[in-house]
Each structure stands twice: as structure tokens, then as C-alpha cells.
Design a protein around this motif. Structure first.
Motif, short mmCIF file in Angstrom:
data_model
loop_
_atom_site.label_atom_id
_atom_site.label_comp_id
_atom_site.label_asym_id
_atom_site.label_seq_id
_atom_site.Cartn_x
_atom_site.Cartn_y
_atom_site.Cartn_z
N GLY A 124 9.23 10.63 2.33
CA GLY A 124 10.54 10.90 1.10
C GLY A 124 10.22 11.48 0.44
O GLY A 124 11.01 12.16 0.04
N ILE A 125 8.80 11.69 0.18
CA ILE A 125 9.00 12.95 -1.18
C ILE A 125 8.10 14.24 -0.49
O ILE A 125 7.75 14.94 -1.34
CB ILE A 125 7.92 12.20 -2.06
N GLY A 143 0.97 -0.92 -0.57
CA GLY A 143 -0.05 0.34 -0.15
C GLY A 143 0.85 1.26 0.07
O GLY A 143 0.47 2.21 -1.32
N HIS A 144 2.44 1.60 0.79
CA HIS A 144 2.50 3.05 1.11
C HIS A 144 3.09 3.01 -0.55
O HIS A 144 3.54 4.06 -1.35
CB HIS A 144 3.68 2.11 1.64
N GLN A 145 3.92 1.67 -1.31
CA GLN A 145 4.19 2.28 -2.72
C GLN A 145 3.57 2.56 -3.92
O GLN A 145 3.53 3.67 -4.45
CB GLN A 145 5.21 0.46 -2.92
N ILE A 146 2.13 2.07 -3.61
CA ILE A 146 1.34 2.31 -3.73
C ILE A 146 0.70 3.65 -4.07
O ILE A 146 0.48 4.22 -5.11
CB ILE A 146 -0.31 1.58 -4.61
N LEU A 147 0.88 4.39 -2.31
CA LEU A 147 0.30 5.62 -2.35
C LEU A 147 2.01 6.57 -2.99
O LEU A 147 0.81 7.54 -3.97
CB LEU A 147 0.06 5.60 -1.41
N ILE A 148 2.48 6.13 -3.34
CA ILE A 148 3.29 6.95 -4.10
C ILE A 148 3.61 7.29 -5.38
O ILE A 148 3.78 8.32 -6.03
CB ILE A 148 5.39 5.89 -3.47
N GLU A 149 3.21 5.56 -5.12
CA GLU A 149 3.34 5.65 -7.24
C GLU A 149 1.97 6.41 -8.05
O GLU A 149 2.62 7.18 -8.86
CB GLU A 149 3.37 3.99 -7.58
N ALA A 194 -0.14 9.92 -1.39
CA ALA A 194 0.90 10.70 -1.64
C ALA A 194 1.24 11.69 -2.57
O ALA A 194 2.33 11.44 -3.23
CB ALA A 194 1.88 10.21 -0.76
N PHE A 195 1.85 13.01 -1.83
CA PHE A 195 2.26 14.15 -2.98
C PHE A 195 2.78 14.89 -1.84
O PHE A 195 2.91 15.36 -0.97
CB PHE A 195 0.57 15.13 -3.37
N PRO A 196 3.19 15.63 -2.40
CA PRO A 196 4.57 17.00 -1.29
C PRO A 196 3.96 17.65 -1.32
O PRO A 196 2.63 18.51 -2.01
CB PRO A 196 5.58 16.66 -2.89
N GLY A 197 3.59 17.85 0.01
CA GLY A 197 2.91 18.78 0.47
C GLY A 197 1.78 18.82 1.14
O GLY A 197 1.40 19.54 1.71
N THR A 198 1.68 17.61 0.76
CA THR A 198 0.08 17.64 1.78
C THR A 198 0.07 16.23 2.38
O THR A 198 0.94 15.70 3.09
CB THR A 198 -0.59 16.05 0.19
N MET A 199 -0.44 15.80 3.49
CA MET A 199 -1.06 15.25 4.20
C MET A 199 -1.81 14.08 4.27
O MET A 199 -2.82 14.30 3.67
CB MET A 199 -1.23 16.32 5.92
N SER A 209 1.85 1.40 10.59
CA SER A 209 2.54 2.31 11.57
C SER A 209 3.48 2.48 10.52
O SER A 209 4.62 4.33 10.82
CB SER A 209 3.59 1.67 12.15
N HIS A 210 4.08 2.17 8.85
CA HIS A 210 5.12 3.07 7.98
C HIS A 210 4.28 3.99 6.99
O HIS A 210 4.98 4.06 6.35
CB HIS A 210 5.39 1.19 7.60
N SER A 211 3.35 4.71 7.53
CA SER A 211 2.82 5.43 6.98
C SER A 211 3.60 6.67 6.85
O SER A 211 3.62 7.86 5.82
CB SER A 211 1.45 6.41 7.50
N ASN A 212 4.79 6.78 7.79
CA ASN A 212 5.76 7.61 7.58
C ASN A 212 6.59 7.96 6.95
O ASN A 212 7.35 8.74 6.54
CB ASN A 212 6.94 6.84 8.59
N MET A 213 6.56 6.89 5.79
CA MET A 213 7.26 6.89 4.32
C MET A 213 6.17 7.49 3.05
O MET A 213 7.98 8.36 2.30
CB MET A 213 7.18 5.10 3.69
#
Length: 710
Positions: free
Chosen positions: A177-178, A149-155, A159-164, A170-174
Motif C-alpha cells: 500500500g505504500i 504487526g502489519h500496522q506497526i511495520l507501516i507506522e 516497511a518503506f517505499p521501494g524496500t522488500m 499471509s497479510h504481509s502483502n499490505m
């Protein structure tokens, strides 16, 4: 002065603003959830760091002119919320609170990634039910095999720069990275967001971690975070949000390096780890937008677009001059070398060169997980394995972070190289990282992994030993049959490193800054909220008091247990006398890391049933804190009170639960605790409206029920 700030003594980094104040300006990011307008620095507004700025964008119901700050309780409407295999329990929670529809179906994302190797009819039926629920409500859904899931949210740009963006993991911290603010929530929060679009967050202390110089050749982001976890292993960043900064060395860290570091800020103890939105980030986002558009025949992606990337350029996200930080850490990247974590603890980190001398035999190696299974990681391992074979007696398991990553690795030839060397492929997903599926460690075995956690028993038997390292070190160890680096396979190219220990520094700015400590102006008070409490401090002097000590596991699944019984058994595993000692209006004081362990909500509700309305502690487990406030139990960090109580009773006979004789008056709206006899005043976080509402309405579930649209 803005009310409610809990960290007035935090240090400033950089000089106070001296240039002319610019007028308020706005810019917009177009998203699937609509057009969101963001404010830049307004006249006379207090300086904010990056974390505070992002939270400001997603905070709701703020009083006009309010600027959020560390320690504030705020209501947030995150950009997106991700759930994975735990979507099933969240669905149950969603239905139990009476919700029938989503506030905004574009906000949640469902990804199935944990138990993807499980082909039993029971698990497949669970997966089908989640998919059907997603279709019914128009929620974006990614099936098993699409990836973690975390990788999918990046791809896919959730998850986009400047957003929440938050996740029930627990690894939503990832996402940091962007340059996004990613932080974990619990399942009740996820259900609340589905139903109302929002939940609450207490902005944690923000730590500035500064990278100096640049990494030597052959040293990776994984080595950086493994070293940080081992070097700063005394809870220096526990329950904080980290902002990473740096110069040339930062520019040399790829997005994949940053994602790895941000991912493992979780193991370091932080609630978020945010990298700058700099040239590296912008370049990656531009290429990603172009790639996605090309794959779609020229059609722009719904979230990662050239327009959104241009908005990042036009309105850069940076901390204000004079922004406040709780701590400042530095790491000289030039002094970092390959590091290995373990065995069975991320707090133990050893230079690879030292560990190689011990000639530690391994039985299994793993290259998978959301931490280090991207295309660059697979390539690093493939380069080591080229022309070599996995050692006899060693099992080497590989799984890409996503199906897209695997396709890229197949097209580059790296995937074939891994399999040719003898690696065993697994479906894209979590698998062995969380102890599910094939390839788990058995009794007495030793494994080395590129994952993020090596806790005892996590990847198999509790009688096994697990180490963590970079993909190249994992691959080299698989070839050699012992823990070693790539250069050990070719002694003629043995790498030399100049320092045996990385050079670091640590400054506690909150302790050293002479600034004021609390606002005399009270925070706005919600009708019905008890802004003042009085009682005696009841001291349970124990660090790491876990949820099993607070509420024994043998009662956890007794669904018909009555509140009276819960009050009788609370703290039973810690102090059998507690229920007979506690009295009405007592204010409980715990040690540090109070409520660690499992996520059982009864650890909070049992204290409420025992008559406890407020708990102070040196620090809390974040999961316990969320469960407590979600059930209307106030929990506030008060390390000074804990330290002074320990001094006051030093040398006395130990009592597990001690009535201290300290009668106190707590001004929850101002964040002040006054000891009646001595008159001494302690500053604690002021309780903002977001937490006040939960107390008044009896917890988050009732709060949601009261706001569900008909």
C-alpha cells in the motif's frame, strides 16, 4: 542473453525503449541495516517492472550483470522480517538448526498481536519468553496491546517505499500500500533469515492492474478489493505479484485505501500487491516523518526520515518502458459501487444495493483487523453512528489497528462516538478476525465485518455466516440490525449508482505474446546439482489436491514415524494404491493448486521418501511450494503439460494415479522438458542457484547449518 528466465513470452506494456540509454547511476537509502546502493537502468539491461526492480535490490549472489526476471529463483536479503505470536515456534526452529546468534539483530521485528485477549498464565508466559529472547538478542519488540504487526511495520517504517520486507504471515502483502514489496514466508524461512540474513524467493508472474477514472462518492478501497475478488474469481491472479497503476483515480486513493486493497490481495490469491510510489505516497511519508520527529522533540525517526523520503523523490521507482507483465487487468473505478463479500467466501461479491433487498438480519458486527481499523475507518464508522445506537440484539465489536490509531481516534472524539453508540471495545490486535477471544460467531448467527476473511468457521462457528464490507456499511448494519448502507438510514439521501456491474477487462499477455519462450543458455549449475533428470510422468489428475490428501493428518504429529512408513502412507487419502504404483525416477504431475490446505511440511518430505524428486503441476499452493523447496523437493509449474496430459487421456477410464508412458528428459538448468517419443519440448521455470543449493544440501535447515557463523 541472460540465462534462466522462465517468462520470455510475457507481454510488454508500452513501446520498446527508443531514447538514448542512460549510464548506470546509483542512489542510497539510509536504513538501520546500513547504506544500500541501488542501481538504476544500466546500458543494454532488459526492462524491468517495479517488482523486479525491488527484488533486484535485495537479491544476493547474482552473477555480474544479471538482471532478475519473473520465474527466477533468487536468494534475497530482505530489509526486515516480522514474526508475531508465531515467534515461539520460530525460536524453536532457530535453536534446532544450531543457531546461537542473529546474523543482523536489526533485521527482525517481533510483534505480539494475535492472541492478545488471552490472559492465561500459559499465554502470558509465552509472551514473556518471546520478550526476553528479543532483549537477549537486541531485536526490536512490540508487546501485546501495541497493535497488529502489519500496522506497526507501516507506522514505524520497517516497511518503506521501494524496500522488500517479509513476514511469517499471509497479510504481509499490505506493505504494498505504500509501495513496498511485502510477501509472506514460512517459519523455516524466518529462522533462516535470523541466522543468515537471507532466504530464497521465486519471483512470481507480475500482473498489471490498471485503475481507470475515479471512484464515486461513498465508495471506498474496501469496495474496490471486494469487487475485484468477486469479479476475477477464477484464479486469474493466483500466486502472482500485482502492480497497481492508474491516473487521476489512483491519485484519489488515500494511503488507507491502498493499504486495504493491498492487504486483501492475499484473499484475491496474490503473493504481493504493490502500489506506485507517487505523490500520494510521498506526501504521506513526509507528514509521517514530520509527525514522528515532532513527537521525539525534533529528533529524526530511525527509519522514516526526511532524507529517505527525499531519496524517493530524487530517484523515482517506476517500471521501465517495455517492462514485461504476465497479465493486464483493468477496472473502471467510476463503475464501482459499495460491495459486500459473502457469505463465507471472498469469491462471492454482491452489490450492496442488491443485498439490501434480501433484508438479511445480523447478530454481530466487527470493525477491527489490519484491513480496516485505521483512524479514517473508525471516523467513517463514527460518522454513521453519530446520534444513533447499535440495534437491540446486535453486538458491535471495535478494535483499533494499533494503540497509536486508538489514541488518534480518542483525540478526535471518534472513539467516544463509537462507544456512546454501544460498540464494545477490544484491545488493539487481531482477536475475532482469526477466531480468538470474545465476540465470536455462534451457531446460526450472521455477522458482518470490516476484516479480510470470511471463510467458514474462521470467526467462530462453521454453522454461522460471515460477510465482509467497508467500515461505513458495517456501522450502518449494526444500527439497522440488517445488512445495509449508511444511506438506508437516511432514505432522503439514498445514493444512486450508474452501473449494476463494474466495467473490467482481462488480457493474458503470456498467452498472447509471440515472444521467445526460453533461453538456450543454461543457468549456472551448483556443484552436485542434477541438472538433468529422466523418468516417466506419473499423473495424479486432481485440482486442489490438499496436503491432507498428500499426507494424512493422523500421521502429522507422530514425531517418531520413520521415512519408510511415510513413503507407505503418502497420498493415502487421495489414492490408497499410490505407494504401490510409484517407482524410482517417476516424475509426479499434479493438477492445479497442488498442495493447498494446511502448512504441514510432511506433505513434501513424504513424497521425497517415496522417491519423488520433482513435481510438475498446473500451479501450486505457495506454502506447499516453499515447504517443498525448503526440504529439497523441486516443484515447477507446467500448466501446458497438465493440459496436454488431460487431452491425451480424455475419455479413458479414470485412474487416480496413472503411469502415462511419457518418458521425459528434464533440463533443469535450461527449463526444458523433452518427451522422448514425440520429441515435443515444454518450457518450465529454470532452476536457479538459490533452489539448486537447497537440493544439493538437503534443504534449508542444512543450508543454514552450513552457513552459521562460528
Amino acid at each position: 542473453m541472460r540465462a534462466g528466465s522462465a517468462f520470455r513470452s510475457l507481454g510488454r506494456v508500452g513501446p520498446a525503449p527508443s531514447r538514448p540509454v542512460l549510464p548506470l547511476t546509483l542512489f542510497a537509502l539510509s536504513t538501520r541495516t546500513g547504506i544500500r546502493f541501488f542501481a538504476s537502468v544500466a546500458p543494454d539491461s532488459p526492462p524491468q517492472n517495479v517488482v523486479e526492480k525491488i527484488v533486484q535490490r535485495y537479491a544476493v549472489d547474482l552473477a555480474p550483470g544479471t538482471k532478475v526476471s519473473q520465474g527466477d529463483f533468487v536468494s534475497i536479503r530482505p530489509e526486515h522480517v516480522m514474526t508475531h505470536d508465531n515467534t515461539g515456534p520460530v525460536i524453536s526452529k532457530f535453536k534446532s538448526i544450531g543457531a546461537a546468534k542473529f546474523k543482523n539483530p536489526r533485521q527482525p521485528v517481533f510483534t505480539l498481536d494475535h492472541d492478545v485477549q488471552n490472559k492465561t498464565e500459559k499465554n502470558l508466559a509465552k509472551y514473556r519468553s518471546i520478550e526476553e529472547f528479543a532483549k537477549q538478542h537486541g531485536v526490536d519488540f512490540y508487546p501485546a496491546g501495541r497493535g497488529i504487526g502489519h500496522q506497526i511495520l507501516i507506522e514505524e517504517g520497517y516497511a518503506f517505499p521501494g524496500t522488500m520486507t517479509v513476514a511469517s504471515d499471509s497479510h504481509s502483502n499490505m506493505y504494498g500500500g505504500i509501495g513496498a514489496l511485502g510477501t509472506p514466508i514460512v517459519r523455516t524461512d524466518a529462522a533462516a533469515i535470523w541466522a543468515t540474513g537471507r532466504t530464497w524467493w521465486q519471483i512470481p508472474p507480475v500482473v498489471r492492474v490498471e485503475f481507470l477514472n475515479s471512484l464515486p462518492e461513498g465508495v471506498t478501497g474496501k469496495d474496490v478489493i471486494v469487487a475485484l475478488c468477486g469479479l476475477f474469481n477464477n484464479d486469474e491472479v493466483l500466486n502472482t505479484a500485482i502492480e497497481f497503476v492508474g491516473g487521476e483515480g489512483m491519485k484519489a486513493l488515500t494511503i488507507d485505501d491502498r493499504l486495504t486493497i493491498a492487504n486483501m490481495t492475499t484473499e484475491w490469491g496474490a503473493l504481493a500487491g504493490v502500489f506506485p510510489v507517487d505523490e500520494v505516497t510521498i506526501d504521506w511519508m513526509k507528514k509521517r516523518a514530520a509527525l514522528l520527529a515532532k513527537r521525539a522533540g525534533g529528533k529524526s525517526h530511525s527509519r522514516i526520515t526526511a532524507e529517505r523520503v527525499q531519496a524517493l523523490i530524487d530517484q523515482p521507482l517506476r517500471p521501465d518502458e517495455g517492462a514485461r507483465y504476465a497479465k493486464h487487468l483493468t477496472l473502471d473505478l467510476a463503475t464501482v459501487q459499495p460491495y459486500v463479500s459473502g457469505p463465507n467466501s471472498v469469491k462471492v461479491a454482491t452489490a450492496l444495493a442488491e443485498l439490501e433487498k434480501k433484508n438479511i438480519t445480523i447478530h454481530k458486527a466487527y470493525l477491527l483487523s489490519c484491513t480496516n481499523a485505521r483512524a479514517s475507518d473508525l471516523k467513517a464508522a463514527a460518522n454513521v453512528l453519530k446520534g444513533r445506537k447499535v440495534a437491540e440484539g446486535v453486538e458491535f465489536y471495535v478494535a483499533a489497528a494499533s494503540s497509536e490509531v486508538q489514541k488518534d481516534a480518542e483525540e478526535s472524539g471518534d472513539w467516544a462516538e463509537l462507544l456512546k453508540a454501544g460498540a464494545k471495545p477490544l484491545i488493539a490486535g487481531c482477536g475475532p478476525c482469526i477466531g480468538l477471544g470474545v465476540g465470536l460467531l455462534k451457531d446460526g448467527e450472521v455477522g458482518i465485518s470490516a476484516t479480510n476473511r470470511n471463510y467458514k468457521g474462521r470467526m467462530g462457528s462453521p454453522l454461522a455466516q460471515a460477510y465482509l464490507a467497508s467500515p461505513a456499511v458495517v456501522a450502518a448494519s449494526a444500527v439497522a440490525g440488517r445488512i445495509c448502507g449508511p444511506s438506508s438510514l437516511s432514505p432522503a439521501t439514498k445514493a444512486a449508482y450508474t452501473s449494476s456491474r463494474p466495467v473490467t477487462s482481462y488480457t493474458d499477455l503470456a498467452a498472447s505474446s509471440p515472444g521467445t519462450t526460453s533461453s538456450a543458455e543454461p543457468a549456472p549449475t551448483v556443484k552436485g546439482f542434477p541438472a538433468n533428470l529422466q523418468g516417466e510422468l506419473l499423473f495424479c489428475d486432481a485440482d486442489n489436491l490438499n496436503t491432507d490428501g498428500i499426507y494424512p493428518g493422523k500421521y502429522t504429529y507422530q514425531d517418531d514415524i520413520l521415512p519408510e512408513k511415510m513413503a507407505q502412507v503418502v497420498m493415502e487419502n487421495y489414492d490408497t494404491k499410490f505407494s504401490s504404483i510409484v517407482k524410482k525416477n517417476d516424475i509426479l504431475v499434479g493438477g492445479f493448486n497442488f498442495g493447498t490446505g494446511s502448512s504441514r511440511e510432511q506433505a513434501a518430505t513424504a513424497l521425497l521418501h517415496a522417491g519423488i524428486r520433482l513435481v510438475f503441476a498446473g500451479s501450486f499452493s505457495e506454502t506447499f511450494k516453499r515447504n517443498a523447496i525448503n526440504n529439497g523437493l523441486l516443484v515447477l509449474e507446467a500448466p501446458s503439460i497438465v493440459k496436454d496430459l488431460r487431452k491425451a487421456f480424455e475419455g479413458r477410464d479414470r485412474e487416480l494415479s496413472r503411469h502415462t508412458g511419457w518418458g521425459v528428459e528434464v533440463d533443469l538448468a535450461r527449463g526444458k522438458v523433452t518427451v522422448k517419443d514425440s520429441g515435443k519440448v515444454y518450457n518450465v521455470p529454470a532452476v536457479g542457484a538459490a533452489a539448486q543449493e537447497l537440493v544439493v544440501e538437503g534443504g534449508l535447515e542444512n543450508w543454514v547449518k552450513n552457513r552459521i557463523e562460528a
